[in-house]
Design a protein around this motif. Structure first.
Motif, PDB file in Angstrom:
ATOM      1  N   ILE A  90      45.578  46.877  44.873  1.00  0.00           N
ATOM      2  CA  ILE A  90      44.458  47.531  44.207  1.00  0.00           C
ATOM      3  C   ILE A  90      43.210  47.673  45.079  1.00  0.00           C
ATOM      4  CG2 ILE A  90      43.541  45.407  43.129  1.00  0.00           C
ATOM      5  CD1 ILE A  90      43.829  48.796  41.377  1.00  0.00           C
ATOM      6  N   TYR A  91      43.103  46.887  46.145  1.00  0.00           N
ATOM      7  CA  TYR A  91      41.840  46.883  46.895  1.00  0.00           C
ATOM      8  C   TYR A  91      41.507  48.285  47.418  1.00  0.00           C
ATOM      9  CZ  TYR A  91      38.004  45.741  49.894  1.00  0.00           C
ATOM     10  OH  TYR A  91      36.750  45.706  50.445  1.00  0.00           O
ATOM     11  N   THR A  92      40.304  48.702  47.156  1.00  0.00           N
ATOM     12  CA  THR A  92      39.805  50.016  47.570  1.00  0.00           C
ATOM     13  C   THR A  92      38.490  49.795  48.302  1.00  0.00           C
ATOM     14  OG1 THR A  92      40.750  50.914  45.536  1.00  0.00           O
ATOM     15  CG2 THR A  92      39.142  52.291  46.683  1.00  0.00           C
ATOM     16  N   GLU A  93      38.338  50.430  49.436  1.00  0.00           N
ATOM     17  CA  GLU A  93      37.102  50.222  50.218  1.00  0.00           C
ATOM     18  C   GLU A  93      35.875  50.644  49.422  1.00  0.00           C
ATOM     19  OE1 GLU A  93      36.494  49.466  53.659  1.00  0.00           O
ATOM     20  OE2 GLU A  93      38.559  48.744  53.890  1.00  0.00           O
TER      21      GLU A  93
ATOM     22  N   LEU B 224      35.555  37.011  32.495  1.00  0.00           N
ATOM     23  CA  LEU B 224      36.192  37.828  33.529  1.00  0.00           C
ATOM     24  C   LEU B 224      35.194  38.345  34.547  1.00  0.00           C
ATOM     25  CD1 LEU B 224      38.740  39.988  31.585  1.00  0.00           C
ATOM     26  CD2 LEU B 224      39.204  38.327  33.385  1.00  0.00           C
ATOM     27  N   HIS B 225      34.018  38.658  34.059  1.00  0.00           N
ATOM     28  CA  HIS B 225      32.963  39.101  34.954  1.00  0.00           C
ATOM     29  C   HIS B 225      31.647  38.773  34.287  1.00  0.00           C
ATOM     30  CE1 HIS B 225      30.473  41.936  37.331  1.00  0.00           C
ATOM     31  NE2 HIS B 225      31.273  41.489  38.273  1.00  0.00           N
ATOM     32  N   VAL B 226      30.620  38.571  35.115  1.00  0.00           N
ATOM     33  CA  VAL B 226      29.334  38.173  34.538  1.00  0.00           C
ATOM     34  C   VAL B 226      28.813  39.236  33.563  1.00  0.00           C
ATOM     35  CG1 VAL B 226      27.953  39.098  36.449  1.00  0.00           C
ATOM     36  CG2 VAL B 226      27.053  37.248  35.102  1.00  0.00           C
TER      37      VAL B 226
ATOM     38  N   SER C 206      30.607  52.223  39.866  1.00  0.00           N
ATOM     39  CA  SER C 206      30.603  50.763  39.812  1.00  0.00           C
ATOM     40  C   SER C 206      32.054  50.299  39.646  1.00  0.00           C
ATOM     41  CB  SER C 206      29.755  50.307  38.622  1.00  0.00           C
ATOM     42  OG  SER C 206      30.095  48.991  38.277  1.00  0.00           O
ATOM     43  N   PRO C 207      32.598  49.555  40.614  1.00  0.00           N
ATOM     44  CA  PRO C 207      34.010  49.184  40.541  1.00  0.00           C
ATOM     45  C   PRO C 207      34.395  48.475  39.236  1.00  0.00           C
ATOM     46  CG  PRO C 207      33.181  48.720  42.721  1.00  0.00           C
ATOM     47  CD  PRO C 207      32.000  49.136  41.897  1.00  0.00           C
ATOM     48  N   VAL C 208      33.493  47.651  38.716  1.00  0.00           N
ATOM     49  CA  VAL C 208      33.875  46.915  37.505  1.00  0.00           C
ATOM     50  C   VAL C 208      34.085  47.895  36.355  1.00  0.00           C
ATOM     51  CG1 VAL C 208      31.524  46.370  36.673  1.00  0.00           C
ATOM     52  CG2 VAL C 208      33.400  44.848  36.124  1.00  0.00           C
TER      53      VAL C 208
ATOM     54  N   ALA D 173      25.549  43.829  40.030  1.00  0.00           N
ATOM     55  CA  ALA D 173      26.662  43.156  39.343  1.00  0.00           C
ATOM     56  C   ALA D 173      27.809  44.151  39.201  1.00  0.00           C
ATOM     57  CB  ALA D 173      26.206  42.698  37.967  1.00  0.00           C
ATOM     58  N   GLY D 174      28.979  43.733  39.629  1.00  0.00           N
ATOM     59  CA  GLY D 174      30.149  44.603  39.474  1.00  0.00           C
ATOM     60  C   GLY D 174      30.347  45.586  40.615  1.00  0.00           C
ATOM     61  N   SER D 175      29.515  45.483  41.660  1.00  0.00           N
ATOM     62  CA  SER D 175      29.676  46.425  42.772  1.00  0.00           C
ATOM     63  C   SER D 175      30.800  46.001  43.717  1.00  0.00           C
ATOM     64  CB  SER D 175      28.360  46.569  43.547  1.00  0.00           C
ATOM     65  OG  SER D 175      27.981  45.318  44.083  1.00  0.00           O
ATOM     66  N   GLY D 176      31.344  44.820  43.486  1.00  0.00           N
ATOM     67  CA  GLY D 176      32.517  44.412  44.257  1.00  0.00           C
ATOM     68  C   GLY D 176      32.242  43.368  45.332  1.00  0.00           C
ATOM     69  N   LYS D 177      31.171  42.591  45.179  1.00  0.00           N
ATOM     70  CA  LYS D 177      30.823  41.606  46.213  1.00  0.00           C
ATOM     71  C   LYS D 177      31.888  40.508  46.304  1.00  0.00           C
ATOM     72  CE  LYS D 177      26.913  40.717  44.171  1.00  0.00           C
ATOM     73  NZ  LYS D 177      26.997  41.667  43.055  1.00  0.00           N
ATOM     74  N   SER D 178      32.265  39.953  45.154  1.00  0.00           N
ATOM     75  CA  SER D 178      33.259  38.869  45.185  1.00  0.00           C
ATOM     76  C   SER D 178      34.581  39.395  45.702  1.00  0.00           C
ATOM     77  CB  SER D 178      33.484  38.298  43.785  1.00  0.00           C
ATOM     78  OG  SER D 178      32.273  37.988  43.195  1.00  0.00           O
ATOM     79  N   THR D 179      34.911  40.609  45.294  1.00  0.00           N
ATOM     80  CA  THR D 179      36.195  41.178  45.712  1.00  0.00           C
ATOM     81  C   THR D 179      36.191  41.432  47.218  1.00  0.00           C
ATOM     82  OG1 THR D 179      36.248  42.220  43.546  1.00  0.00           O
ATOM     83  CG2 THR D 179      37.883  42.963  45.124  1.00  0.00           C
ATOM     84  N   LEU D 180      35.060  41.850  47.737  1.00  0.00           N
ATOM     85  CA  LEU D 180      34.953  42.064  49.184  1.00  0.00           C
ATOM     86  C   LEU D 180      35.183  40.755  49.933  1.00  0.00           C
ATOM     87  CD1 LEU D 180      32.495  44.182  51.139  1.00  0.00           C
ATOM     88  CD2 LEU D 180      32.435  41.760  51.591  1.00  0.00           C
TER      89      LEU D 180
HETATM   90  P1  ADP Z   1      30.493  41.532  41.901  1.00  0.00           P
HETATM   91  O1  ADP Z   1      30.902  40.296  42.624  1.00  0.00           O
HETATM   92  O2  ADP Z   1      29.683  42.460  42.753  1.00  0.00           O
HETATM   93  O3  ADP Z   1      29.853  41.291  40.580  1.00  0.00           O
HETATM   94  P2  ADP Z   1      33.325  41.877  41.615  1.00  0.00           P
HETATM   95  O4  ADP Z   1      33.808  41.772  43.012  1.00  0.00           O
HETATM   96  O5  ADP Z   1      33.498  40.695  40.740  1.00  0.00           O
HETATM   97  O6  ADP Z   1      31.821  42.368  41.572  1.00  0.00           O
HETATM   98  O7  ADP Z   1      34.069  43.150  40.977  1.00  0.00           O
HETATM   99  C1  ADP Z   1      34.266  43.306  39.588  1.00  0.00           C
HETATM  100  C2  ADP Z   1      35.603  43.961  39.338  1.00  0.00           C
HETATM  101  O8  ADP Z   1      35.606  45.275  39.895  1.00  0.00           O
HETATM  102  C3  ADP Z   1      36.754  43.260  39.988  1.00  0.00           C
HETATM  103  O9  ADP Z   1      37.283  42.275  39.153  1.00  0.00           O
HETATM  104  C4  ADP Z   1      37.735  44.370  40.216  1.00  0.00           C
HETATM  105  O10 ADP Z   1      38.445  44.656  39.023  1.00  0.00           O
HETATM  106  C5  ADP Z   1      36.866  45.554  40.508  1.00  0.00           C
HETATM  107  N1  ADP Z   1      36.647  45.724  41.960  1.00  0.00           N
HETATM  108  C6  ADP Z   1      35.542  45.394  42.638  1.00  0.00           C
HETATM  109  N2  ADP Z   1      35.635  45.733  43.941  1.00  0.00           N
HETATM  110  C7  ADP Z   1      36.842  46.284  44.094  1.00  0.00           C
HETATM  111  C8  ADP Z   1      37.549  46.843  45.210  1.00  0.00           C
HETATM  112  N3  ADP Z   1      36.988  46.894  46.425  1.00  0.00           N
HETATM  113  N4  ADP Z   1      38.783  47.334  45.006  1.00  0.00           N
HETATM  114  C9  ADP Z   1      39.337  47.291  43.789  1.00  0.00           C
HETATM  115  N5  ADP Z   1      38.716  46.787  42.695  1.00  0.00           N
HETATM  116  C10 ADP Z   1      37.500  46.285  42.828  1.00  0.00           C
END
Ligand code: ADP
Length: 830
Positions: A83-86, A425-427, A311-313, A127-134
C-alpha cells in the motif's frame, strides 16, 4: 583511510555477517595505519562479540513492527509494501541545488542541510499527512537492508508511548527498554554505540504528542545519567546527549517550538499525496481495477472530496468505504465530518451486518458503544493521552464488542512490558469520537463547547483545567493546563463538533438525544465562530493613509473558516463575512492546500466587497485552484506565487476569471507553467479590457509562449504590469512582445529579467520605448545584451521622457562600456 571507506564499501549495504566482516576489516586497517587522522580511528574499539547478535535482534524486531500498516480495517492488515505510496516532500528552506522532488532517503540524507552541526531532522506535516507511515517505511527499508545502510543500528521511538514512562531513566535504559534488549554484554554494546554515534539513527515519531513542550532548560550530557524521559529527548534533539547520532523527529507544524528550530539540521514538510499519488494509492488499495476506476471516477466528479483525499488518512478512509461512496450518488461526502461519519457507519454496520438497521437507525443501535468510546477519546484529548490501558477502558465501560468495532487497536510496543495497551486507529479518529461525545453526551456540561472554541484565549490565561466538563468521573482528566501541543487536536475536535452539529446531520441524532439540547449546542458553536471571527477582524490595524486596509491571517483564522465550512450553512458564512471590511486578505505561509481552499471559497464568496486574495507560498495546486473558483467573483487580485500550479489549473482558473468583473490582477511567480497556458492568458487579455497586471515569473515559458501572449497583448488596452522574470523567452520572445506592446498606451512596467534576451531583443524593445507614452520601468537585468543593444535603447530614450529607468545589470558589457553608457544616459541602471 577515512570512515568514508566504511560507508561506501559495497558490503556495507548488507547486514549481519557481511557487515561484521566490513567493520572488522575497517577497524583492522585503521589500527594498522599509524598516520590516520580519522576521528573514528583514534577512538575505535572492536565491536563486542554480541554486537551482531544484537543488531540481528533489533533488525528482526524493527522489521516485525513495520511490516504491516495499521489500516482502517480493524482486524485485517495490509502489508506496507502493498500500500505504501510516496507522499510529497518539500524542504522548509529554499535550496537552490535541489530541483528534483525529494525522495524518502533524502529525509536523512544531506540534501537541504542548513546546519551541519546539528543532528536532528524534523519532518513536519498535518495530522494524517503520513508522518508515522513515512517513518515506518524508512524502518522497514533499513531492516531489509534496502536503505539507510550507513547506520548499523536504528532505534525507533514513539513519543506517544514515551508519555507513559514516568520513571527517570538514562539513554542506555531508554534505548534498551524501549527498543531492543541485548541478551548479553549490555555495557559493551552501549559503549560501542556511544563511541560510534554516526553509525546510529534514532527516530522519534509524534513530538507533538509529548505532554511536555520543548524546552532547553535542563542540560544533560551523560548517557548513563537518569533523567525524566522528556529531558532525555530534548537533550538528544539538541545534541547535548549522544552528539553525532542522527535523529529524525516528526511533528505537526503548529506544535514545533521556535526554540527547537535552531537545533535542526533541516526541516522537511510532508504534504500528503499529490493528485498522481491519490491515483496510485486507490489503485493499490483495490486489487479489482474496475472498483479502483469507479472510485477514482467518483472522486473526479466530487472535487471537494478529491481535495480531502490529498490527506492520506482521508484517502484511505474514502477507499475503505468505497461501497458507501459509490452507492450514495448525490449525497456524496463534502466535508471531513462527512468522511468520518461514513467510516463510522461502515465499521458499525460491518460489525453486525446481519441485523444492521437500514436507514438512519444505525447510530441509535450503536449509541452506547459510540458514547463509551467517545468518553475515552474525550478524556484522552483533554489530557494528551493517546495510549490507554485496560483499566482506562474499564473506567469507560468499554466492552470486547466495542473493541471489535475496529476503531481501537492494540499498541505496537517495542518494550518488554507485557500488558496490552490500546490506541485509536489515528489521532483524528480519537478527535472524532471526542466530538461525538461532546455532541451526544449529557455528561459534558455547557462549558465544554465554549472551552473548546476559546482555545487561543485559554492558552493565554492557562485556565483550561478550570473550565472543562464537570462530570465527576472526568474531573481528574482536566486538571492539567492546556499546552500549545494540545491545541491542534482540540482544533480538530472543534472542527468535528461544528460538522456534527450542522443542520444536515440533525436527522442522524433523532432518537439519540434531545433535539432541543442539540439545537442549543449548535447555536453555541455558531456564536463561538462568529465571535472568533470578530476577534480577528478587530485585530486588523487601521491602514496608513493612502494605503489599503490589509489583514494578515493570524493563527486560527483558517481553522475558524474550516469550522464554518463544516457547518455547511451559508447563513453562518454570510454572517461571519458581513463584518469583514478589508481590501487585501493575506494568507501567505498558512499551510493552505486544496481542503483549505474549499473552505475559504465557501466562506469568502460572501464578502461584501471585493478583495485582493494573497495565497503565496502554500500548496494550493490545481485541485485547490479549482476549489477557489466559487470565490473568484470577489477577487480583485489573486496572488498564487509558489503553489505548484500547472497549465491545467490555469485553464480552469481563467475560464472562470474571464467572467468575473472584479478580477484584474494575477501573480503566479514560481509555479509549473509552460507555453501551454499562454493561450489562456492571451484569451483573457483579449477578452478583459480592464485587466491590469499579469506576473508569470520563474516558470517555463519560452519564445513560443511569449508569441502567444503577444497575440493577446496586441488586442489589449488595459494592462499596466507585465512580469516574465526568469523564463526563457529569448530574443524571439522579446521581439514578439515588443511588437505587440509598441503601441500600448497603458503599460507602465515590464520585466524580462533573466530571459536570455540579447541585443536583437533589446533593439526590438527600444521600439517600445520610442513609441510608448506610458512605460516607466523596463527591467532587463541578467540577460545577454551587448553594446549594440544598449546603444539602441539609448537612442530610443532620447525620444522618451516618461521612462524613469531601464535596468541592465549583469548583461554582456565590459566595465568601460558600462561607465561610458552611464555617462550617456543616466536612466540606464547597471
Ligand atoms: P500522521 O502520522 O501524519 O498523522 P499517518 O502516517 O498515521 O499520519 O497516516 C494515517 C493513515 O494514512 C495511515 O494509517 C495510512 O492508512 C494512510 N497513509 C499515510 N501515509 C501513507 C502512505 N505513504 N502510503 C499509504 N498510506 C498512507
Amino acid at each position: 583511510m577515512t570512515c568514508d571507506y566504511l560507508f561506501t564499501h559495497p558490503l556495507s549495504r548488507s547486514k549481519g555477517e557481511s557487515a561484521a566482516a566490513v567493520i572488522l576489516q575497517y577497524i583492522q586497517r585503521t589500527q594498522e595505519s599509524q598516520e590516520s587522522t580519522s576521528p573514528l580511528s583514534q577512538n575505535t574499539s572492536t565491536p563486542p562479540k554480541e554486537f551482531f547478535k544484537y543488531q540481528k535482534k533489533l533488525i528482526s524486531s524493527v522489521s516485525a513492527q513495520s511490516y504491516f500498516l495499521s489500516t482502517y480495517g480493524g482486524t485485517s492488515h495490509m502489508s506496507l509494501d502493498d500500500i505504501y505510496t510516496e507522499g510529497q516532500l518539500e524542504l522548509a528552506h529554499d535550496c537552490v541545488d535541489i530541483s528534483a522532488p525529494l525522495g524518502l532517503e533524502d529525509v536523512v540524507g544531506s540534501a537541504g542541510t542548513v546546519n551541519e552541526e546539528a543532528d536532528t531532522v524534523l519532518v513536519s506535516g498535518e495530522a494524517g499527512s503520513g508522518k508515522s507511515t513515512l517513518l515506518q517505511r524508512l524502518h522497514l527499508l533499513w531492516a531489509r537492508g534496502a536503505a539507510l545502510q550507513d547506520f548499523l543500528l536504528l532505534f525507533p521511538f514513539s513519543c506517544r508511548r514515551l508519555n507513559s514512562e514516568s520513571r527517570d531513566m538514562s539513554v542506555q535504559e531508554l534505548v534498551f527498554q524501549h527498543c531492543c534488549w541485548p541478551d548479553r554484554e549490555q555495557e559493551e554494546i552501549f559503549q560501542f554505540i556511544v563511541d560510534h554515534p554516526h553509525l546510529i539513527l534514532f527516530t522519534f515519531d509524534g513530538l507533538d504528542e509529548l505532554k511536555q513542550s520543548f524546552s532547553d532548560e535542563h542540560r544533560l550530557c551523560c548517557p548513563t545519567q537518569p533523567a525524566p524521559v522528556h529531558v532525555l529527548l530534548f537533550n538528544l534533539i539538541q545534541g547535548f546527549l549522544m552528539k553525532g547520532v542522527r535523529k529524525v523527529v516528526t511533528s505537526r507544524p503548529e506544535a514545533v517550538a521556535p526554540l527547537l528550530k535552531k537545533h535542526l539540521r533541516k526541516e522537511v514538510f510532508l504534504k500528503g499525496f499529490s493528485p498522481a499519488g491519490i491515483d496510485i494509492f486507490v489503485r493499490k488499495h483495490h486489487s479489482d481495477s474496475t472498483v479502483a476506476a469507479k472510485v477514482l471516477q467518483s472522486l473526479q466528479t466530487n472535487t471537494a472530496l478529491l481535495g480531502l483525499c490529498h490527506s492520506p488518512v482521508l484517502c484511505s478512509i474514502v477507499s475503505q468505504c468505497h461501497k458507501e461512496l459509490l452507492g450514495c450518488g448525490e449525497g456524496s461526502p463534502q466535508t471531513i465530518t462527512d468522511v468520518y461519519l461514513m467510516i463510522l457507519q461502515h465499521f458499525l454496520q460491518h460489525q453486525s451486518p446481519m441485523k444492521s438497521s437500514v436507514g438512519l437507525g444505525w447510530l441509535q443501535e450503536h449509541l452506547k458503544t459510540v458514547l463509551r468510546m467517545g468518553q475515552l477519546a474525550f478524556e484522552g484529548i483533554a489530557t494528551s493521552c493517546y495510549v490507554f490501558s485496560g483499566a482506562d477502558l474499564e473506567i469507560c465501560c468499554i466492552t470486547e464488542k466495542d473493541i471489535c468495532t475496529g476503531f481501537l487497536m492494540q499498541s505496537k510496543d517495542m518494550s518488554s512490558s507485557q500488558s496490552i495497551h490500546y490506541e485509536f486507529l489515528h489521532v483524528t479518529m480519537q478527535c472524532f469520537f471526542a466530538a461525538l461525545y461532546i455532541v451526544l453526551s449529557t455528561n459534558t456540561d455547557r462549558s465544554a463547547i465554549l472551552t473548546l472554541f476559546k482555545l487561543q484565549q485559554l492558552k493565554e490565561t492557562g485556565c483550561f483545567g478550570a473550565c472543562l466538563p464537570s462530570a465527576d468521573q472526568q474531573k481528574h482528566a482536566f486538571e492539567e493546563d492546556a499546552t500549545a501541543e494540545q491545541t491542534p487536536n482540540l482544533q480538530i475536535t472543534a472542527t468535528f463538533v461544528s460538522g456534527l452539529l450542522s443542520q444536515r446531520h440533525q436527522s442522524l441524532w433523532l432518537h439519540c438525544c434531545s433535539s432541543a439540547i442539540l439545537e442549543k449546542k449548535a447555536r453555541q458553536v455558531e456564536r463561538c465562530l462568529s465571535k472568533g471571527m470578530q476577534k480577528h477582524f478587530k485585530s486588523i490595524p487601521q491602514p496608513v493613509q493612502g494605503e489599503k486596509k490589509s489583514m494578515h491571517a493570524m493563527p486560527g483564522f483558517v481553522w475558524l473558516i474550516k469550522c464554518i465550512y463544516e457547518m455547511q450553512e451559508s447563513r453562518i458564512a454570510k454572517d461571519a463575512m458581513s463584518k469583514l471590511e478589508v481590501d487585501h486578505l493575506k494568507l501567505t505561509y498558512c499551510n493552505i492546500g486544496p481542503v483549505e481552499c474549499t473552505a475559504l471559497a465557501y466562506v469568502l464568496q460572501h464578502l461584501r466587497n471585493p478583495v485582493g486574495l494573497q495565497l503565496d507560498n502554500n500548496s494550493v495546486g490545481d485541485v485547490g485552484v479549482e476549489q477557489l473558483l466559487p470565490c473568484m467573483d470577489i477577487c480583485k487580485s489573486l496572488y498564487l506565487r509558489n503553489n505548484n500550479i500547472t497549465d491545467e489549473g490555469i485553464r480552469k482558473l481563467l475560464a472562470k476569471g474571464i467572467q468575473c468583473d472584479n478580477f484584474q490582477k494575477i501573480a503566479l511567480f514560481n509555479n509549473n507553467l509552460t507555453d501551454a497556458c499562454t493561450q489562456h492568458f492571451s484569451h483573457l487579455l483579449r477578452t478583459k479590457q480592464d485587466f491590469l497586471s499579469l506576473r508569470l515569473g520563474n516558470n517555463n515559458i519560452t519564445a513560443e509562449g511569449a508569441k502567444q501572449l503577444a497575440e493577446g497583448l496586441k488586442n489589449n488596452h488595459s494592462l499596466m504590469y507585465l512580469g516574465l522574470w526568469g523564463n526563457k523567452i529569448g530574443d524571439a520572445g522579446a521581439e514578439a512582445l515588443a511588437s505587440a506592446l509598441e503601441n500600448s498606451k497603458t503599460l507602465l512596467w515590464l520585466s524580462l529579467v533573466g530571459n536570455g534576451v540579447g541585443s536583437v531583443g533589446a533593439c526590438a524593445l527600444a521600439r517600445v520605448i520610442r513609441n510608448s507614452t506610458s512605460l516607466e520601468e523596463l527591467w532587463l537585468t541578467e540577460n545577454c545584451i551587448t553594446r549594440a543593444g544598449v546603444e539602441s535603447l539609448i537612442q530610443a530614450l532620447q525620444h522618451n521622457t516618461h521612462v524613469k529607468s531601464v535596468w541592465l545589470r549583469n548583461n554582456d558589457l565590459s566595465a568601460e562600456e558600462v561607465e561610458e553608457m552611464t555617462q550617456q544616459e543616466s536612466r540606464l541602471i547597471f
